[in-house]
Scaffold this active site. Sequence first.
Site, PDB file in Angstrom:
ATOM      1  N   VAL A 194       0.417  -0.929  -0.270  1.00  0.00           N
ATOM      2  CA  VAL A 194       0.007  -0.145  -0.379  1.00  0.00           C
ATOM      3  C   VAL A 194       1.035   1.443  -0.161  1.00  0.00           C
ATOM      4  CG1 VAL A 194      -1.994   1.359   0.925  1.00  0.00           C
ATOM      5  CG2 VAL A 194      -1.846  -0.950   1.642  1.00  0.00           C
ATOM      6  N   MET A 195       2.406   1.216   1.060  1.00  0.00           N
ATOM      7  CA  MET A 195       3.243   2.512   1.698  1.00  0.00           C
ATOM      8  C   MET A 195       3.144   2.901  -0.196  1.00  0.00           C
ATOM      9  SD  MET A 195       2.191   4.120   3.763  1.00  0.00           S
ATOM     10  CE  MET A 195       4.081   5.173   4.608  1.00  0.00           C
ATOM     11  N   GLY A 196       4.108   1.763  -0.872  1.00  0.00           N
ATOM     12  CA  GLY A 196       5.206   2.096  -2.119  1.00  0.00           C
ATOM     13  C   GLY A 196       4.318   2.836  -3.003  1.00  0.00           C
TER      14      GLY A 196
ATOM     15  N   VAL B  11       9.962  -1.618   2.061  1.00  0.00           N
ATOM     16  CA  VAL B  11       9.444  -2.329   2.258  1.00  0.00           C
ATOM     17  C   VAL B  11      10.270  -2.278   4.145  1.00  0.00           C
ATOM     18  CG1 VAL B  11      10.754  -3.753   0.218  1.00  0.00           C
ATOM     19  CG2 VAL B  11      12.489  -3.565   1.883  1.00  0.00           C
TER      20      VAL B  11
ATOM     21  N   SER C 265       7.053   9.409   6.902  1.00  0.00           N
ATOM     22  CA  SER C 265       5.913  10.309   8.105  1.00  0.00           C
ATOM     23  C   SER C 265       4.332  10.235   7.241  1.00  0.00           C
ATOM     24  CB  SER C 265       6.266  10.275   8.556  1.00  0.00           C
ATOM     25  OG  SER C 265       4.612  10.792   9.329  1.00  0.00           O
ATOM     26  N   GLY C 266       3.613   9.477   7.670  1.00  0.00           N
ATOM     27  CA  GLY C 266       1.934  10.054   7.188  1.00  0.00           C
ATOM     28  C   GLY C 266       1.168   8.990   6.823  1.00  0.00           C
ATOM     29  N   GLY C 267       1.655   7.705   6.664  1.00  0.00           N
ATOM     30  CA  GLY C 267       0.816   5.977   6.834  1.00  0.00           C
ATOM     31  C   GLY C 267       0.547   6.537   5.224  1.00  0.00           C
TER      32      GLY C 267
ATOM     33  N   LYS D  68      13.502  10.532  12.084  1.00  0.00           N
ATOM     34  CA  LYS D  68      12.344   9.492  12.396  1.00  0.00           C
ATOM     35  C   LYS D  68      11.727   8.631  13.520  1.00  0.00           C
ATOM     36  CE  LYS D  68       7.882   7.980  10.460  1.00  0.00           C
ATOM     37  NZ  LYS D  68       7.973   6.657  10.406  1.00  0.00           N
TER      38      LYS D  68
ATOM     39  N   HIS E  57      10.511  10.754  15.898  1.00  0.00           N
ATOM     40  CA  HIS E  57       9.716  11.247  15.530  1.00  0.00           C
ATOM     41  C   HIS E  57       8.655  10.004  16.274  1.00  0.00           C
ATOM     42  CE1 HIS E  57       6.000  10.823  12.496  1.00  0.00           C
ATOM     43  NE2 HIS E  57       5.992  11.871  12.255  1.00  0.00           N
ATOM     44  N   ASN E  58       8.710   9.274  15.605  1.00  0.00           N
ATOM     45  CA  ASN E  58       8.183   7.947  16.255  1.00  0.00           C
ATOM     46  C   ASN E  58       8.399   8.192  18.392  1.00  0.00           C
ATOM     47  OD1 ASN E  58       7.962   7.455  13.749  1.00  0.00           O
ATOM     48  ND2 ASN E  58       7.216   5.170  13.400  1.00  0.00           N
TER      49      ASN E  58
ATOM     50  N   GLU F 102       5.748  10.458  18.620  1.00  0.00           N
ATOM     51  CA  GLU F 102       4.025   9.600  18.484  1.00  0.00           C
ATOM     52  C   GLU F 102       3.827   9.104  19.994  1.00  0.00           C
ATOM     53  OE1 GLU F 102       3.822   8.237  14.201  1.00  0.00           O
ATOM     54  OE2 GLU F 102       3.858   6.682  15.051  1.00  0.00           O
TER      55      GLU F 102
ATOM     56  N   LYS G 200       6.639  -1.710  16.498  1.00  0.00           N
ATOM     57  CA  LYS G 200       7.109  -2.033  15.817  1.00  0.00           C
ATOM     58  C   LYS G 200       8.308  -1.985  16.397  1.00  0.00           C
ATOM     59  CE  LYS G 200       4.116  -2.297  12.125  1.00  0.00           C
ATOM     60  NZ  LYS G 200       3.490  -0.553  11.872  1.00  0.00           N
TER      61      LYS G 200
HETATM   62  C1  6PG Z   1       4.713   7.388  10.656  1.00  0.00           C
HETATM   63  C2  6PG Z   1       4.418   6.118  11.229  1.00  0.00           C
HETATM   64  C3  6PG Z   1       4.575   5.251  10.474  1.00  0.00           C
HETATM   65  C4  6PG Z   1       3.837   3.542  11.625  1.00  0.00           C
HETATM   66  C5  6PG Z   1       4.537   3.488  12.787  1.00  0.00           C
HETATM   67  C6  6PG Z   1       3.658   1.840  13.297  1.00  0.00           C
HETATM   68  O1  6PG Z   1       5.234   7.899  11.155  1.00  0.00           O
HETATM   69  O2  6PG Z   1       3.851   7.411   9.429  1.00  0.00           O
HETATM   70  O3  6PG Z   1       5.109   6.683  12.455  1.00  0.00           O
HETATM   71  O4  6PG Z   1       6.092   5.023  10.744  1.00  0.00           O
HETATM   72  O5  6PG Z   1       2.606   3.629  11.596  1.00  0.00           O
HETATM   73  O6  6PG Z   1       6.017   3.015  12.946  1.00  0.00           O
HETATM   74  O7  6PG Z   1       4.493   1.993  14.415  1.00  0.00           O
HETATM   75  P1  6PG Z   1       4.292   1.452  15.731  1.00  0.00           P
HETATM   76  O8  6PG Z   1       2.935  -0.025  15.144  1.00  0.00           O
HETATM   77  O9  6PG Z   1       5.338   0.600  16.520  1.00  0.00           O
HETATM   78  O10 6PG Z   1       2.739   1.458  16.174  1.00  0.00           O
END
Ligand code: 6PG
Length: 469
Positions: free
Chosen positions: A14-16, A75, A129-131, A183, A186-187, A190, A261
């Site tokens: 999906v992301m790619g 990936v 980032s941004g899903g 990044k 950033h997480n 998050e 993750k």
């Molecule tokens: C982003 C998110 C993305 C991912 C997270 C989820 O910036 O778009 O951070 O990288 O959704 O890594 O992380 P967890 O599965 O660890 O909550």
Amino acid sequence: MQATYDFGLIGLGVMGRNFILNVADNGFKAFGYDLNTDQVAALKAEGNPDQVDATSDIVTFTQSLSLPRKIMLLVPAGKIVDQVIESLLPHLDKDDIIIDGGNSFFTDTDRREEYLKEKGIHFFGSGVSGGAKGARKGPSIMPGGNKEAYQHVKPIFEAVSTKYKGEPCVAYLGPKSAGNYVKMVHNGIEYSMMQLTSEIYDLLKKSVGLSNSELHEVYSTWNSGRLQSFLVEITAEIFTQKDTLTGGDLVDLILDKAKQKGTGKWTSQNAMDLGIPVPTIDMAVSMREISALKEERVLADQLYSRPTPLPISKAEMIAQAEQALYFSFIISYSQGLHQLADASREYGYELDMAVIAKIWRAGCIIRAGLLADIADAFTAKPDLANLLLSPAFVGKVQDTLPAVRSLVAYAAQSGIPVPGLASALSYFDAYTSSNLPLNLIQAQRDHFGSHTYERIDREGIFHTEWGDQ
Ligand code: 6PG
């Protein structure tokens, strides 16, 4: 085969797929590669054939790309990145560029960069980032690597990234693994903001019994004020989502065990290595771990009694909660940015904190109105050690403190867990204390282990034979 494609992308999940379609929308010819022929077919079906093509054949893929090749990998982090690099290598030329857009661990990026440098290939660790929606419409991108090679990637990344008031949310961040490191933090931020948003939801629900539609109203109102942010916005939306199976509110049917993750944990682990305190991020990681212990929690809940939440008016609770969330969001950014500033010195990243705050203002998961103020604070004082030391933030933080203190006390007395919020307040109180009781720890260390101590009244290292008087 004509080498006319500007950009290659490996990993058409999906992301790619979304990222490559975004590249094509911006006028670049893009070629996708995936071993999975269904993914290849899905991209071909969706993309404009003049702009996008895809294959499962590595030779076709690499020979279709113009030189220097710019190949992005989307990936899963880990061994697969090394495997993809190995499969590419025989088909690359000197000065080609590989960009890892996944959440790879920063030391893996350093290792890969060194390895590929010997072969004349440039390697970029580049957080995205941004899903899935961000990848399609405009993510925030955090690239790090060789500065000269970045010039080839820059026009594409600047075009596909989202824009904040016309400025692209991407910038060259620094050498080596700077992009992956930024990044990762950033997480970490998050994780912290997600934990805090959830604690406030718990308080609003358990103290004054807000319904999901009231919670939707509260978070929506907040999102139009100083708490404006992606996470508050999606939280408001979550409260209105109905379950297709039962017709009930979906949020109430979701099991309270949060998965992870690893990026939040890596942030905490590396902050420990650097010696930089990020307790609210640590707590957010711990809370995901505690959440996973569902069976034990259920058992323990039966063993202990819990106080009834103290009476409080809805209006007062909502007002305090808004202030607490604003305060603790500031603390989350303070801790993460403090870690980044220190990592920059330790790893030679030469990070510009104002630039980082700027590229986080839109597109990424931690985007928030607050980041414009944070960018201004670091523009005014680029060597700011901690956001809490910015004159522009003193008033903002000070004003919230009475409400934060009262809410943390309320939660403690009512038996509602707010470990993120409490840690943010304790971190603030400790970081802003000229005197801490750690003189006693030094005395204890010297007492039982002759570990020595320093004094406040004279220079030098001292040891005392404790009790020997
Ligand atoms: C982003 C998110 C993305 C991912 C997270 C989820 O910036 O778009 O951070 O990288 O959704 O890594 O992380 P967890 O599965 O660890 O909550």
